[in-house]
Motif scaffolding. Structure first.
Motif, short mmCIF file in Angstrom:
data_model
loop_
_atom_site.label_atom_id
_atom_site.label_comp_id
_atom_site.label_asym_id
_atom_site.label_seq_id
_atom_site.Cartn_x
_atom_site.Cartn_y
_atom_site.Cartn_z
N ARG A 314 0.95 -1.31 -0.01
CA ARG A 314 -0.08 -0.06 -0.27
C ARG A 314 0.94 1.32 0.00
O ARG A 314 0.75 2.25 -0.61
N ALA A 364 -7.61 -1.32 -1.71
CA ALA A 364 -6.66 -0.60 -1.18
C ALA A 364 -6.33 0.70 -2.06
O ALA A 364 -6.25 1.54 -1.99
N ALA A 368 -7.18 4.49 -1.09
CA ALA A 368 -6.05 5.43 -1.29
C ALA A 368 -6.62 6.67 -2.19
O ALA A 368 -6.20 7.83 -1.82
N TRP A 513 -3.61 3.54 8.72
CA TRP A 513 -3.15 3.98 7.39
C TRP A 513 -1.88 5.17 7.64
O TRP A 513 -1.11 5.30 6.82
#
Length: 527
Positions: A314, A364, A368, A513
């Motif tokens: 990620r 993901a 994002a 995150w």
């Protein structure tokens, strides 16, 4: 001792029958010849040094090799159940075949699946279902920097190169796309006349070998790219960073397969082995990637430009997101490929162990882009084991705007999952350059099958969405997909996964995150 006795007995029998054939009747040769051959094979097995099993078990050892050769067919046709085959089970293949032929894809007497098994997923029907739309929705591909947007179908032909697939297979897929009004990704093997001739809409994929737009030493050639991107059939251009079957490695096309036609299409010397490196020469940092995509859009005269990847970490993708924000430039689309693999042959270690599966990678990327406030500018395509209407709905629910299918499209033109795609001996002529085998793919018939399969699958997805009370894909929400996490507990995707809000990463990254977001560097790829 037993093997020596076996050879002695065979030799004696062969000798005796040979004497009988010579002295009594020539009809004895019908028995003598096979016995002599068996004796010679047995002697050869004893003296050869390559196979241990044949040295210890002459003649009998060949039975083991014969059964091993037949094992895939025995497994597929006689042993595996309808719902547990791999990579695609028989139920899924049967649905694709039925829809391609235009016959019913329905089964009586209920599901064969264990709905109480851990990991089973459920889509949630509504008590107030909606009418099924009469026309399938399209997805507008093109951000603020794009001057020539394209309306993408919900299901399209995924990347498969000419060279991997036969000329007839490529023509059947592209003709089907032209008849059905959906897009056909060329794969990284270049733009061939088989892609261009039928007139179907194309997504031109450029890989690390820059086939079709490369200099003599393997660099990207802007002039060739601009010339071919201008073709009317080319609607979008995609830069392939990695693919699901083998993320992080390149490929090798043996010189024996590089015939005159493939050499011309790829822009490489005929008869020479072609190596696709694992990395791109046109960028080495996230910022350079974003700038190169913008340059590709300029060279393509404003057509939509994007990239394809199998997600690894990620953090690396967040680095690209930071580069997009700082540069003020974004691709028009991103295709997320799943580690479930695809039509390309790959080392087993990569296929089994490297890269995120499509669901995780898709969520993901979606989150994002939402977190940096760019999701409304970028469309997401999902590529990896999309074969049925329910597959399509699940991918839309997990964050995709549209889907691509490769192996399912191969099924539609006759693939039987023989898994010989890399051997040039495809029994149905789909994944081969053997002209004798490839003639089995009848383009007029198979192109209609591609069209029927795509239309029936999209219609199935729309019916499922309507049963869930949803009028269009944007109405799908994470709470509408449930997963059984143990025999007694079911959770929705809204509960199982974290879903970011627009701009949340820029304002204050959530705890899960925060570390990746802080470590992401727009000027270098860090693991």
């Amino acid at each position: 001792m037993l093997k020596i006795i076996l050879v002695a007995v065979l030799g004696s029998l062969a000798l005796g029958v040979s004497v009988a054939a010579a002295l009594v009747s020539p009809w004895w040769w019908a028995a003598a010849v096979p016995l002599l051959l068996l004796a010679l094979v047995a002697v050869h097995d004893l003296v050869q040094r390559r196979h241990s099993i044949l040295r210890n078990y002459p003649l009998l050892g060949h039975l083991r090799f014969a059964l091993e050769a037949l094992r895939p067919e025995l497994q597929q046709y006689f042993i595996e159940r309808n719902f547990d085959g791999r990579p695609f089970d028989r139920d899924t293949r049967s649905i694709v075949y039925a829809r391609a032929k235009g016959t019913d894809a329905e089964e009586p007497f209920g599901t064969e699946l264990d709905l109480y098994g851990t990991g089973v997923e459920f889509l949630t029907p509504s008590m107030a279902p909606r009418p099924v739309p009469t026309e399938a929705p399209r997805v507008r591909i093109g951000g603020p920097e794009c001057t020539r947007p394209y309306n993408m179908a919900l299901l399209n032909v995924s990347a498969m190169s000419f060279g991997s697939l036969s000329a007839n297979a490529i023509k059947a897929l592209n003709t089907g796309a032209q008849l059905g009004g959906f897009a056909h990704d060329t794969g990284e093997g270049g733009l061939s006349e088989h892609h261009l001739g039928p007139g179907g809409d194309l997504v031109w994929e450029i890989g690390t070998g820059y086939f079709g737009c490369r200099t003599d030493d393997g660099d990207f050639d802007e002039r060739q790219f601009a010339e071919k991107a201008a073709y009317e059939q080319v609607k979008c251009v995609s830069l392939k960073i990695s693919q699901g079957a083998k993320p992080g490695i390149g490929g090798v096309l043996p010189g024996t397969k590089v015939n005159a036609e493939i050499a011309r299409v790829r822009g490489v010397p005929q008869g020479q082995t072609v190596v696709s490196p694992p990395f791109h020469r046109v960028y080495s940092t996230p910022r350079e990637l974003v700038r190169f995509l913008a340059r590709m859009r300029e060279l393509a005269d404003g057509k939509p430009v994007g990239f394809k990847l199998c997600v690894g970490t990620r953090r690396e993708f967040l680095a690209v997101c930071k580069a997009m924000v700082e540069e003020g430039s974004t691709p028009d689309f991103i295709i997320v490929d799943g580690a479930e693999g695809g039509t390309g042959a790959a080392p087993l270690e990569f296929a089994d162990n490297v890269g995120l599966p499509l669901g995780e990678g898709l969520m993901a990327v979606h989150n994002a882009l939402v977190g940096v406030g760019l999701r409304d500018r970028i469309r997401i395509g999902a590529s990896g084991k999309v074969a049925t209407g329910s597959d399509l709905v699940k991918r839309l629910l997990q964050g995709a705007d549209y889907t691509n299918a490769a192996r399912a499209m191969m099924f539609a033109i006759g693939c039987i999952q023989a898994q010989r795609c890399h051997t040039n001996t495809c029994p149905v002529g789909v994944a081969t350059q053997d002209r004798r085998r490839a003639r089995a793919v009848d383009v007029p018939d198979k192109s209609q099958r591609v069209r029927r399969y795509q239309q029936a699958t999209v219609k199935s997805a729309l019916r499922i969405m309507a049963s869930m009370g949803v009028d269009e894909p944007r109405g799908l929400q994470p709470h509408m997909l449930l997963q059984r996490v143990n025999p007694n507990t079911v959770r929705s995707y809204a509960e199982l996964h974290e879903w970011l809000t627009p701009g949340q990463l820029l304002a204050s990254a959530p705890a899960d995150w925060a570390h990746d977001w802080e470590a992401a560097d727009p000027d270098r790829f860090t693991h």
